[in-house]
Design a protein around this motif. Structure first.
Motif, PDB file in Angstrom:
ATOM      1  N   GLU A 327      56.613  48.759  45.288  1.00  0.00           N
ATOM      2  CA  GLU A 327      55.382  49.565  45.345  1.00  0.00           C
ATOM      3  C   GLU A 327      55.653  50.933  45.949  1.00  0.00           C
ATOM      4  OE1 GLU A 327      51.663  47.786  46.678  1.00  0.00           O
ATOM      5  OE2 GLU A 327      52.575  45.809  46.444  1.00  0.00           O
ATOM      6  N   GLN A 330      57.373  53.054  43.422  1.00  0.00           N
ATOM      7  CA  GLN A 330      56.403  53.424  42.381  1.00  0.00           C
ATOM      8  C   GLN A 330      55.511  54.571  42.872  1.00  0.00           C
ATOM      9  OE1 GLN A 330      52.726  51.860  42.656  1.00  0.00           O
ATOM     10  NE2 GLN A 330      52.417  53.752  41.510  1.00  0.00           N
ATOM     11  N   GLU A 331      55.053  54.497  44.124  1.00  0.00           N
ATOM     12  CA  GLU A 331      54.206  55.551  44.685  1.00  0.00           C
ATOM     13  C   GLU A 331      54.942  56.888  44.728  1.00  0.00           C
ATOM     14  OE1 GLU A 331      53.087  54.068  48.488  1.00  0.00           O
ATOM     15  OE2 GLU A 331      51.699  52.556  47.695  1.00  0.00           O
ATOM     16  N   ILE A 369      48.023  47.377  40.601  1.00  0.00           N
ATOM     17  CA  ILE A 369      49.451  47.553  40.852  1.00  0.00           C
ATOM     18  C   ILE A 369      50.246  47.242  39.586  1.00  0.00           C
ATOM     19  CG2 ILE A 369      51.423  46.669  42.168  1.00  0.00           C
ATOM     20  CD1 ILE A 369      49.465  46.128  44.474  1.00  0.00           C
ATOM     21  N   LYS A 372      50.088  50.101  37.166  1.00  0.00           N
ATOM     22  CA  LYS A 372      50.953  51.204  37.597  1.00  0.00           C
ATOM     23  C   LYS A 372      52.408  50.920  37.261  1.00  0.00           C
ATOM     24  CE  LYS A 372      47.925  52.734  41.370  1.00  0.00           C
ATOM     25  NZ  LYS A 372      47.762  52.841  42.838  1.00  0.00           N
TER      26      LYS A 372
END
Length: 460
Positions: A327, A330-331, A369, A372
């Motif tokens: 995560e 990804q951010e 999530i 994304k």
């Protein structure tokens, strides 16, 4: 034995302190909590450093309030008459009586010599200027090295990494007594932050975290200048049977992996830098430089810190930790590429709006999530298949302590840790711009981890 005419390739602080006569060989400049010290001995045991002192102290008279957190800043400072070095030892009392005290040492380091101003004033003196740095480490041993030499009854392994104008040598000495001294040699002086970055990248490629124990620096003429040794952490991966449930042990027993050594295993993200027997130095260097170049951009200092904690965690919690690393990457990717991803995000919002028949503005539709990650993998041109999508639910099981339904789901839950780790490896390798194959730690075929193209998804 410390040799003034060559680099010390293993830790030497014990030789500086042990079996020395107080006053004759060493001078106590600061005795810390002791009123007098008659004898002191120091020793590293595994990752810790312990100090045994015979002498009188005021420790027995101290009173500590219940529940009070005490910050320890006590130290002992000695001067070695032979090397003219002042040595500072940060101490933590463990056990003591009226005459003997057993302490833990946080660090053992050299400090500026009060009697020799040349170290500060004469910077051009080759005997006083730091030019070479050696880091002492552990957990860097593995089965294949690119060169082997036998020196003084030691098996000497090493290979070289080239980073711009910096040369880095990974080294390992193995004696007949099976003692393994490992160190990293730098042909220049680098600050701690840069050295952590280098070790992080090497650790990721090797598939095991390098454990740092200290360093020493030398002049161009191989004169010892400074040193700093510290207590360190111990890496015990989750595949240790000491912290596994019966079910996890059963699962691992059903999949006896023989691809890498069972005694000292390492689980690299790619095997492209390995041939049948050795490391391929040029390929290792290429992979290292590629990971190094995206280190700050994608906050890999934070990612790798969490990566190894996840690797040490039990299977039932590791999935959420590896998922959290994914995560975070990804951010960062969305932050860096927000303009390029704008169209893809809008397309996904329109798809959700149509599918759920929503009557709200696109800007108010929040992506999950999973959504994304579909965008991320599509942008990176790597497959995010049905198995990977379904297994993402087990990340939520781990994070929210959801209950599994049956043994089959239990096993999928346990294996999800390996899937998330493999996914994370794929993403990091792809972001680095490498054209390599990744090791699939989720799919096992005949006791072997398969290597696959980065674009291809994980298979059951």
């Amino acid at each position: 034995m410390i040799d003034k005419n060559k680099f010390n390739t293993n830790e030497f602080f014990e030789e500086l302190i042990n079996n020395k006569n107080i006053a004759k060989d060493i001078i106590i400049e600061d005795s810390g909590p002791f009123t007098d010290i008659k004898e002191l001995n120091i020793k590293r045991v595994d990752t810790k450093i312990y100090l045994d002192i015979i002498g009188n102290s005021e420790l027995a008279n101290r009173k500590i309030e219940l529940g009070k957190l005490c910050k320890n800043e006590e130290k002992i400072v000695i001067k070695d008459k032979n090397t003219n070095k002042r040595i500072e030892i940060g101490i933590q009392p463990l056990m003591f009586n009226s005459t003997q005290t057993f302490l833990s040492a946080d660090y053992v380091r050299s400090v500026d010599n009060k009697d020799n101003k040349d170290n500060k004033d004469n910077k051009d003196n080759k005997d006083n200027k730091e030019n070479i740095l050696i880091e002492y480490v552990s957990n860097m041993n593995f089965n294949v090295f690119s060169s082997h030499a036998c020196i003084n009854e030691k098996i000497y392994d090493r290979f070289e990494i080239n980073l711009e104008n910096i040369k880095i040598y990974l080294n390992s000495f193995t004696t007949k007594q099976e003692k393994n001294d490992q160190f990293i040699y730098y042909n220049c002086i680098l600050d701690e932050k840069e050295r952590i970055k280098i070790k992080d990248c090497i650790s990721f490629i090797l598939g095991k975290p390098i454990v740092y124990k200290g360093y020493s620096t030398y002049s161009e003429n191989k004169e010892l200048i400074n040193f700093d040794f510290v207590k360190s952490s111990k890496f015990i991966g989750s595949k240790s049977l000491y912290n596994l449930t019966d079910l996890e042990i059963s699962y691992l027993h059903e999949h006896e992996f023989t691809m890498f050594s069972k005694e000292k295993p390492f689980f690299p993200p790619t095997k492209d830098y390995l041939n049948e027997y050795d490391i391929i130095p040029e390929k290792f260097n290429e992979i290292f430089c590629s990971i190094y170049n995206i280190y700050e951009q994608y906050d890999l200092n934070e990612i790798f810190w969490n990566y190894w904690y996840a690797e040490c965690s039990p299977y039932h919690s590791a999935a959420s930790q590896f998922g959290a690393c994914l995560e975070r990457i990804q951010e960062r990717y969305f932050e860096i590429n927000k303009n390029q991803l704008k169209e893809k995000i809008i397309e996904k919002q329109e798809e959700i709006k149509k599918k759920k028949n929503l009557k709200i503005e696109l800007s108010k539709i929040r992506l999950s999530i999973k959504d994304k990650f579909k965008i991320l993998f599509d942008a990176l041109e790597i497959e995010f298949n049905e198995l990977e999508e379904i297994t993402w639910e087990f990340r939520n099981y781990s994070a929210h302590a959801n209950k599994t339904k049956n043994r089959e789901e239990d096993l999928k839950f346990i294996k999800s840790k390996d899937l998330f780790k493999t996914l994370l490896n794929r993403v990091i390798l792809k972001l680095s711009g490498l054209d390599v194959k990744y090791v699939d730690y989720y799919s096992v075929s005949v006791n072997e981890y398969k290597s696959k193209e980065l674009s291809k998804g994980i298979e059951s």
